[in-house]
Design a protein around this motif. Structure first.
Motif, PDB file in Angstrom:
ATOM      1  N   GLY A 132       1.053  -1.259   0.056  1.00 57.59           N
ATOM      2  CA  GLY A 132      -0.146  -0.022  -0.160  1.00 57.59           C
ATOM      3  C   GLY A 132       0.669   1.530  -0.608  1.00 57.59           C
ATOM      4  O   GLY A 132       0.405   2.424  -0.505  1.00 57.59           O
ATOM      5  N   LYS A 144      -6.520 -15.701  -0.370  1.00 52.07           N
ATOM      6  CA  LYS A 144      -5.988 -14.446   0.969  1.00 52.07           C
ATOM      7  C   LYS A 144      -7.086 -13.879   1.352  1.00 52.07           C
ATOM      8  O   LYS A 144      -8.221 -13.975   0.719  1.00 52.07           O
ATOM      9  CB  LYS A 144      -5.807 -13.548  -0.362  1.00 52.07           C
ATOM     10  N   ASP A 168      -4.675 -10.364  -6.486  1.00 54.59           N
ATOM     11  CA  ASP A 168      -4.981  -9.655  -5.164  1.00 54.59           C
ATOM     12  C   ASP A 168      -4.877  -8.030  -5.386  1.00 54.59           C
ATOM     13  O   ASP A 168      -4.592  -8.150  -6.786  1.00 54.59           O
ATOM     14  CB  ASP A 168      -4.065 -10.073  -4.041  1.00 54.59           C
ATOM     15  N   GLU A 169      -5.080  -7.635  -4.351  1.00 56.61           N
ATOM     16  CA  GLU A 169      -5.411  -6.045  -4.726  1.00 56.61           C
ATOM     17  C   GLU A 169      -4.482  -5.314  -5.486  1.00 56.61           C
ATOM     18  O   GLU A 169      -3.944  -4.099  -5.991  1.00 56.61           O
ATOM     19  CB  GLU A 169      -5.911  -5.257  -3.546  1.00 56.61           C
ATOM     20  N   ALA A 170      -3.240  -5.948  -4.693  1.00 63.32           N
ATOM     21  CA  ALA A 170      -1.582  -5.147  -5.009  1.00 63.32           C
ATOM     22  C   ALA A 170      -1.814  -5.948  -7.227  1.00 63.32           C
ATOM     23  O   ALA A 170      -0.141  -5.593  -6.757  1.00 63.32           O
ATOM     24  CB  ALA A 170      -0.526  -5.449  -4.406  1.00 63.32           C
ATOM     25  N   GLN A 171      -2.879  -7.030  -7.231  1.00 62.18           N
ATOM     26  CA  GLN A 171      -2.311  -6.710  -8.725  1.00 62.18           C
ATOM     27  C   GLN A 171      -1.482  -8.415  -8.693  1.00 62.18           C
ATOM     28  O   GLN A 171      -0.665  -8.480  -9.962  1.00 62.18           O
ATOM     29  CB  GLN A 171      -1.876  -5.758 -10.086  1.00 62.18           C
TER      30      GLN A 171
END
Length: 381
Positions: free
Chosen positions: A24, A58, A348-351
């Motif tokens: 993040g 995850k 995931d959210e960080a690609q």
């Protein structure tokens, strides 16, 4: 060259845990398509109990949960915690063969060869559930045909469980109860002579738009479940030959996309598309082009990238299918000579893209794909 490879491995070993935990802060959005040239391998050499990985997910806390043929694993980016069956401890994992895993309502559900084991991360203890003859057992024992092959949580907070012989089971968290959906009035024929495969669930996908409909794939057809009516409708799609009918009706993987269509992958006939409105079933429409052969092998994964794009992984590699243009906009082919495999089972959210192969669990991190190793030793005086 060997020094270059060793330096690259040390670089990944140092950078990946930091990027994993602090993405993040340190990872800005990348506008370009990641190249997916190099992956970081998680294997027995760095913590896995076996390289035989069956599933990955995850949780909201950021932990990666890995289902393996020798236990359930929790990975935090640098360390691995392994959960095994402990003889005489009823609160341990009931069976070490973990086939699927999902984070659901604050707990980790692991589908094993002996039913479901549910981990409470706060107490580090498991509770267990088995399904047999369309009944639920919370006092478990070792018995045949208890495998749970698929776990799927939908947008309506229901959990769908794909079993080995008891069909699809719906779990409602608030009510803490289970509901069975059984295929009825099925008869043997010359094409599908293994009628028991009707209750063996290979894949599950719930409609994100219609809160009634859930689809389950089997080796001999597609099930359409209406959760409110409590009904199950069976679809078998006729083909030109018996061989094609068997192949095209094996729903190994299914995925519900933004366009309202259900994409289905089989073992050896590539991708088909099912329209829930018209009930039409047809081969994936795609223009001639390079990389299309990737889609002709057994389909291993279907993952959303965007409104118009779907990642498709097969035995030949992976491709990015654009549903609007009906073409592959990107593809990577496996290189068997050098042992390089390309697939994508979770983003995931960080690609970061996660996939597993015969070597263990791989992760492609977009923030690390832009670096290319070079050897400068020859420039030294």
């Amino acid at each position: 060259m060997l020094r270059s490879i060793a330096r690259m491995r040390r670089f990944f070993a140092c950078v990946l845990p930091v990027a994993f935990l602090l993405h993040g802060i340190f990872i800005p959005p990348l506008p370009a398509q990641p190249r997916y040239e190099r992956s970081f391998l998680i294997s027995q050499k760095n913590g896995l109990p076996t390289n035989d990985v069956r599933d990955v997910c995850k949780d909201p806390e950021g932990f990666i949960w890995i289902a393996t043929a020798d236990g359930l694993c929790r990975y935090d980016g640098s360390q691995m915690k392994i959960y095994h069956h402990q003889q005489g401890d009823s609160t341990s994992l009931f069976d070490n063969m973990v086939l699927c895993v999902i984070a659901y309502q604050g707990k980790i559900w692991a589908g094993t060869n002996m039913g479901v084991s549910v981990l409470d991360p706060k107490t580090e203890t498991f509770s267990h559930i088995q399904f047999d003859s369309f009944r639920v057992y919370r006092t478990v024992q070792r018995r045949p045909n208890q495998g749970v092959l698929r776990l799927h949580a939908d947008t309506w907070n229901d959990l769908w469980i794909g079993t080995f012989i008891s069909g699809v089971v719906r779990y409602r968290h608030k009510e803490n109860d289970f509901q069975f959906f059984r295929a009825k009035n099925l008869t043997r024929d010359s094409v599908f002579n293994k009628i028991n495969d009707a209750e063996r669930i290979l894949s599950i996908a719930a409609s994100p738009y219609n809160d009634s409909l859930v689809y389950a794939g089997t080796a001999i057809g597609l099930q359409e479940i209406n959760r409110h009516a409590g009904t199950l409708r069976w679809y078998v799609f006729p083909q030109a030959t018996p061989q094609m009918q068997v192949a095209a009706n094996a729903f190994r993987r299914i995925y519900y996309h933004d366009d309202g269509l259900l994409y289905a992958g089989s073992w050896n006939t590539g991708i088909h598309v099912f329209d829930p409105v018209s009930k039409a079933y047809y081969p994936l429409p795609i223009k001639p082009g390079p990389g299309n052969h990737i889609l002709r092998a057994g389909i291993r994964g279907l993952v959303r990238k965007s409104t118009d794009e779907i990642w498709i992984s097969s035995g030949y590699g992976m491709g990015l299918y654009h549903s609007g243009r009906r073409e592959l906009s990107y593809w990577k082919e496996n290189d068997l000579v050098y042992g390089r495999y390309y697939a994508l089972y979770m983003i995931d959210e960080a690609q970061r893209a996660w996939f597993y192969d015969i070597f263990g669990l791989n992760v492609f991190d977009p923030s690390l794909q832009q670096f290319v190793p070079h050897e400068y030793g020859h420039l030294r005086p």
